[in-house]
Design an enzyme around this catalytic site. Structure first.
Site, PDB file in Angstrom:
ATOM      1  N   LYS A 159       0.874  -1.174   0.000  1.00  0.00           N
ATOM      2  CA  LYS A 159       0.000   0.000   0.000  1.00  0.00           C
ATOM      3  C   LYS A 159       0.914   1.227   0.000  1.00  0.00           C
ATOM      4  O   LYS A 159       1.205   1.814   1.047  1.00  0.00           O
ATOM      5  CB  LYS A 159      -0.931  -0.029   1.215  1.00  0.00           C
ATOM      6  CG  LYS A 159      -2.086   0.959   1.117  1.00  0.00           C
ATOM      7  CD  LYS A 159      -3.089   0.710   2.223  1.00  0.00           C
ATOM      8  CE  LYS A 159      -4.102   1.831   2.347  1.00  0.00           C
ATOM      9  NZ  LYS A 159      -5.017   1.959   1.227  1.00  0.00           N
TER      10      LYS A 159
HETATM   11  N1  PPE Z   1      -7.853  -1.341  -2.960  1.00  0.00           N
HETATM   12  C1  PPE Z   1      -7.282  -0.124  -2.901  1.00  0.00           C
HETATM   13  C2  PPE Z   1      -6.555   0.390  -4.064  1.00  0.00           C
HETATM   14  C3  PPE Z   1      -7.402   0.606  -1.715  1.00  0.00           C
HETATM   15  O1  PPE Z   1      -6.831   1.811  -1.652  1.00  0.00           O
HETATM   16  C4  PPE Z   1      -8.123   0.083  -0.629  1.00  0.00           C
HETATM   17  C5  PPE Z   1      -8.260   0.866   0.641  1.00  0.00           C
HETATM   18  C6  PPE Z   1      -8.693  -1.192  -0.754  1.00  0.00           C
HETATM   19  C7  PPE Z   1      -8.534  -1.873  -1.929  1.00  0.00           C
HETATM   20  C8  PPE Z   1      -9.423  -1.851   0.388  1.00  0.00           C
HETATM   21  O2  PPE Z   1      -8.518  -2.247   1.392  1.00  0.00           O
HETATM   22  P1  PPE Z   1      -8.933  -2.348   2.927  1.00  0.00           P
HETATM   23  O3  PPE Z   1      -9.130  -0.955   3.399  1.00  0.00           O
HETATM   24  O4  PPE Z   1      -7.791  -3.032   3.562  1.00  0.00           O
HETATM   25  O5  PPE Z   1     -10.180  -3.129   2.976  1.00  0.00           O
HETATM   26  N2  PPE Z   1      -8.257   2.250   0.475  1.00  0.00           N
HETATM   27  C9  PPE Z   1      -7.988   3.090   1.609  1.00  0.00           C
HETATM   28  C10 PPE Z   1      -7.678   4.492   1.181  1.00  0.00           C
HETATM   29  C11 PPE Z   1      -8.780   5.290   0.584  1.00  0.00           C
HETATM   30  C12 PPE Z   1      -8.339   6.701   0.326  1.00  0.00           C
HETATM   31  O6  PPE Z   1      -9.122   7.468  -0.272  1.00  0.00           O
HETATM   32  O7  PPE Z   1      -7.237   7.066   0.719  1.00  0.00           O
HETATM   33  C13 PPE Z   1      -9.066   2.978   2.649  1.00  0.00           C
HETATM   34  O8  PPE Z   1     -10.156   2.482   2.374  1.00  0.00           O
HETATM   35  O9  PPE Z   1      -8.807   3.380   3.787  1.00  0.00           O
END
Ligand code: PPE
Length: 306
Positions: A159
């Site tokens: 990430k």
């Molecule tokens: N894919 C991506 C690209 C992504 O950024 C997130 C979270 C997810 C999947 C889902 O992952 P999880 O949160 O572990 O279920 N995106 C984060 C950032 C959003 C933002 O605008 O900055 C979040 O949801 O916190």
């Protein structure tokens, strides 16, 4: 989403005033996007304030750092406690927490190895990611002309801040086209994920989601929903998802820390199912919120009370 300033930000082990949490403009991260981060939510319920899946988020933060050869100066436990302290000291209840590890001021040039590794944790109040109504009504989405990075270009399982330049292209294009959000295809043209969400499909009572080989972030909410769904007796299939499946299935929804479970009502202006939250999305969403709100047993120990 805009924020309300909080009192303190955790910076390299110390709680500093919000306005003092600064970095130098020649920091490596400013020029090359040299950062890895997490997005975590805490929820207030009748038993207090609890951080959701904190251990897993801290683990992923360290995994992201490892991929980029960054060795943080703090242990898992120190970051875990730093996160709890940041929520506590700011007297936050339901909030969003953003730990970030980045390369600071050292020297400029692509080689990051001589730049110090800094760690910061901030938290602030944050509501529904795609608008409060979206959780029920769903959002309109378009398949983006921007694909996500191929697996041998940028590692999607890290990430990393720089991954979000791709997400920004997707998001800005979707706004320009009048959509709430965009879906990225992977390097093979299979469905990958949203700009900041994983994606799920429901067809004939079975749940589908792209595999890790489709350049997705290994979402913690994705794992949460897979676990809940299996518990409720659903078959969950991780497989390559052809784009056209998006148009024909009964339900499609996003998952993410920020997005929680957000149904998708239309894709490329084609109505998905009934054009609103479907029964499977509703059941999973209700179970998720029941756990978060402390209404049903937290049998997987997903909540850490502060
Ligand atoms: N894919 C991506 C690209 C992504 O950024 C997130 C979270 C997810 C999947 C889902 O992952 P999880 O949160 O572990 O279920 N995106 C984060 C950032 C959003 C933002 O605008 O900055 C979040 O949801 O916190």
């Amino acid at each position: 989403m805009a924020w309300d300033e909080t009192q303190k930000i955790w910076m390299n082990g110390e709680l500093v005033d919000w306005n003092q949490a600064k970095l130098h403009v020649l920091s490596h991260v400013v020029h090359y996007g040299t950062s890895v981060f997490e997005g975590i939510r805490a929820y207030h319920n009748d038993n207090g304030t609890a951080v959701f899946r904190l251990k897993e988020h801290v683990k992923r933060l360290f995994d992201s750092a490892k991929i980029y050869r960054m060795e943080p100066s703090y242990s898992h436990e120190e970051i875990f406690n730093g996160i709890l302290d940041t929520v506590r000291v700011n007297e936050l209840e339901s909030c969003y927490i953003r730990p970030i590890i980045y390369r600071g001021l050292g020297e400029l040039g692509v080689n990051p190895l001589n730049c110090p590794i800094e760690t910061v944790i901030a938290a602030w109040e944050w509501g529904a990611y795609l608008g409060p109504e979206a959780l029920e009504k769903g959002v309109s989405v378009g398949v983006s002309s921007w694909r996500c990075m191929a697996p041998d270009t940028m590692p999607s399982m890290a990430k990393a801040g720089s991954n979000y330049m791709n997400s920004q292209l997707v998001k800005m294009e979707s706004i320009a086209n009048g959509y709430d959000e965009g879906i990225r295809l992977d390097y093979q043209g299979l469905v990958s994920e949203g700009s900041g969400e994983n994606i799920f499909l429901v067809d004939d009572g079975k749940i589908y989601t792209p595999t890790l080989s489709s350049s997705i972030l290994k979402g913690i909410t994705r794992d949460t929903l897979i676990t809940i769904a299996k518990d409720l007796g659903y078959e969950v299939i991780e497989q390559g998802i052809p784009r056209e499946m998006l148009y024909t299935v009964d339900e499609v929804f996003f998952s993410g820390t920020a997005a929680e479970l957000t149904p998708i009502s239309s894709i490329d202006k084609i109505t998905v199912g009934e054009g609103k939250r479907g029964p499977v999305a509703k059941e999973l969403q209700t179970t998720l919120f029941d756990i978060i709100e402390g209404k049903i047993e937290d049998k997987y120990n997903w909540l850490t009370y502060i």
